[in-house]
Design an enzyme around this catalytic site. Sequence first.
Site, PDB file in Angstrom:
ATOM      1  N   LYS A 205      -7.666  48.545  11.009  1.00 30.85           N
ATOM      2  CA  LYS A 205      -7.311  47.166  10.659  1.00 30.85           C
ATOM      3  C   LYS A 205      -6.706  46.412  11.835  1.00 30.85           C
ATOM      4  O   LYS A 205      -6.277  46.991  12.821  1.00 30.85           O
ATOM      5  CB  LYS A 205      -6.416  47.150   9.412  1.00 30.85           C
ATOM      6  CG  LYS A 205      -7.277  47.391   8.162  1.00 30.85           C
ATOM      7  CD  LYS A 205      -6.572  47.211   6.861  1.00 30.85           C
ATOM      8  CE  LYS A 205      -7.606  47.459   5.732  1.00 30.85           C
ATOM      9  NZ  LYS A 205      -6.985  47.602   4.424  1.00 30.85           N
ATOM     10  N   ARG A 239      -7.406  56.134   3.153  1.00 24.31           N
ATOM     11  CA  ARG A 239      -8.758  55.547   3.124  1.00 24.31           C
ATOM     12  C   ARG A 239      -9.159  55.218   4.561  1.00 24.31           C
ATOM     13  O   ARG A 239      -8.609  54.306   5.156  1.00 24.31           O
ATOM     14  CB  ARG A 239      -8.732  54.292   2.259  1.00 24.31           C
ATOM     15  CG  ARG A 239     -10.057  53.583   2.124  1.00 24.31           C
ATOM     16  CD  ARG A 239      -9.912  52.320   1.279  1.00 24.31           C
ATOM     17  NE  ARG A 239     -11.192  51.659   1.112  1.00 24.31           N
ATOM     18  CZ  ARG A 239     -11.726  50.833   2.013  1.00 24.31           C
ATOM     19  NH1 ARG A 239     -11.105  50.580   3.141  1.00 24.31           N
ATOM     20  NH2 ARG A 239     -12.901  50.281   1.784  1.00 24.31           N
TER      21      ARG A 239
HETATM   22  N1  HH2 Z   1      -9.198  47.854   2.407  1.00 23.50           N
HETATM   23  C1  HH2 Z   1     -10.444  47.351   2.457  1.00 23.50           C
HETATM   24  C2  HH2 Z   1     -11.300  47.495   1.355  1.00 23.50           C
HETATM   25  N2  HH2 Z   1     -10.911  48.148   0.234  1.00 23.50           N
HETATM   26  N3  HH2 Z   1      -9.259  49.364  -0.930  1.00 23.50           N
HETATM   27  C3  HH2 Z   1      -8.022  49.882  -1.000  1.00 23.50           C
HETATM   28  N4  HH2 Z   1      -7.632  50.547  -2.102  1.00 23.50           N
HETATM   29  N5  HH2 Z   1      -7.135  49.753   0.041  1.00 23.50           N
HETATM   30  C4  HH2 Z   1      -7.464  49.091   1.182  1.00 23.50           C
HETATM   31  O1  HH2 Z   1      -6.603  48.985   2.094  1.00 23.50           O
HETATM   32  C5  HH2 Z   1      -8.772  48.533   1.286  1.00 23.50           C
HETATM   33  C6  HH2 Z   1      -9.660  48.686   0.184  1.00 23.50           C
HETATM   34  C7  HH2 Z   1     -10.907  46.630   3.673  1.00 23.50           C
HETATM   35  O2  HH2 Z   1     -11.403  47.508   4.620  1.00 23.50           O
HETATM   36  P1  HH2 Z   1     -12.961  47.779   4.973  1.00 23.50           P
HETATM   37  O3  HH2 Z   1     -13.624  48.534   3.885  1.00 23.50           O
HETATM   38  O4  HH2 Z   1     -12.950  48.402   6.300  1.00 23.50           O
HETATM   39  O5  HH2 Z   1     -13.621  46.361   5.138  1.00 23.50           O
HETATM   40  P2  HH2 Z   1     -14.510  45.485   4.160  1.00 23.50           P
HETATM   41  O6  HH2 Z   1     -13.729  45.174   2.946  1.00 23.50           O
HETATM   42  O7  HH2 Z   1     -14.815  44.261   4.962  1.00 23.50           O
HETATM   43  O8  HH2 Z   1     -15.754  46.219   3.820  1.00 23.50           O
END
Ligand code: HH2
Length: 273
Positions: A205, A239
């Site tokens: 992040k 995660r």
């Molecule tokens: N962060 C993202 C997406 N889902 N779910 C939980 N429970 N906690 C988190 O911190 C979280 C999440 C965002 O990260 P990423 O999947 O890398 O990006 P994107 O949402 O753009 O696919």
Amino acid sequence: MGILNVTPDSFSDGGLYDETEAAVAHGLRLVAEGAAIIDIGGESTRPGSEPVPVDVELARVVPVVERLAAATDALLSIDTTKAAVARAALDAGAGLVNDVTALRGDRDMAALVAERGCPICLMHMLGEPRTMQVEPVYDDVVAQVCDFLERRMAAALAAGVREEQLLLDPGIGFGKTLNHNLLLLRDLDRVVALGRPVVLGTSRKRFIGALLDAGPEGRAGGTAATTALGVARGAAVMRVHDVRPNVEALRVAQAILDAGEREADADLSREVR
Ligand code: HH2
């Protein structure tokens, strides 16, 4: 928990079949590297992102869940805010719902989770992805995140979800400045003290990029630092995109936390330098 984003920007161009193939292969790679859970998402929640229509999200994630369910025993998590997507994914073999709106996005989600009895991750977010990083303000970020999570737990229970189904997540990066994220990580034990397993989503992040002056590809080491600290503070699930370095950080951090309890362990009594 390994992250599997089945979104167009996650994979190079190509038809849906190719995208499914690539996603399944990546999911199996995450398991081979040590992930116990795969979190499958078909809608980006990045700051500024726009919502995706339900049929598009279904077409992205359901074939991937089906194929992975047949190929691995890992727990499959569906990262969605839509009850229709969660339902189809659970029917296809998913066993956990990861709803970044904490049951506030789709009025049918709570009833679905109550009916299926599966684990549900409730995450804190200030505002919505489109606007959440526009000047987030808190008086006391840790207290307010804990208060929010307690209220969402109460709402889930009132909707018929059982306490044992609940996981909590402070929502790192979801409507938070660098300092808000650091305070939540420093005081993560206060989120853990709410009494349910805590999920931590720091992977690659922006706050790590800001600290290290690094792009997303250069944030794996910084993410591993949050994993080690997270487990020390009592987090249960990390995660992450880069499973291998985080499993390694977790194993070393856990061995340190368990030191003394395992003195009799022949393997640990070896002279090592
Ligand atoms: N962060 C993202 C997406 N889902 N779910 C939980 N429970 N906690 C988190 O911190 C979280 C999440 C965002 O990260 P990423 O999947 O890398 O990006 P994107 O949402 O753009 O696919």
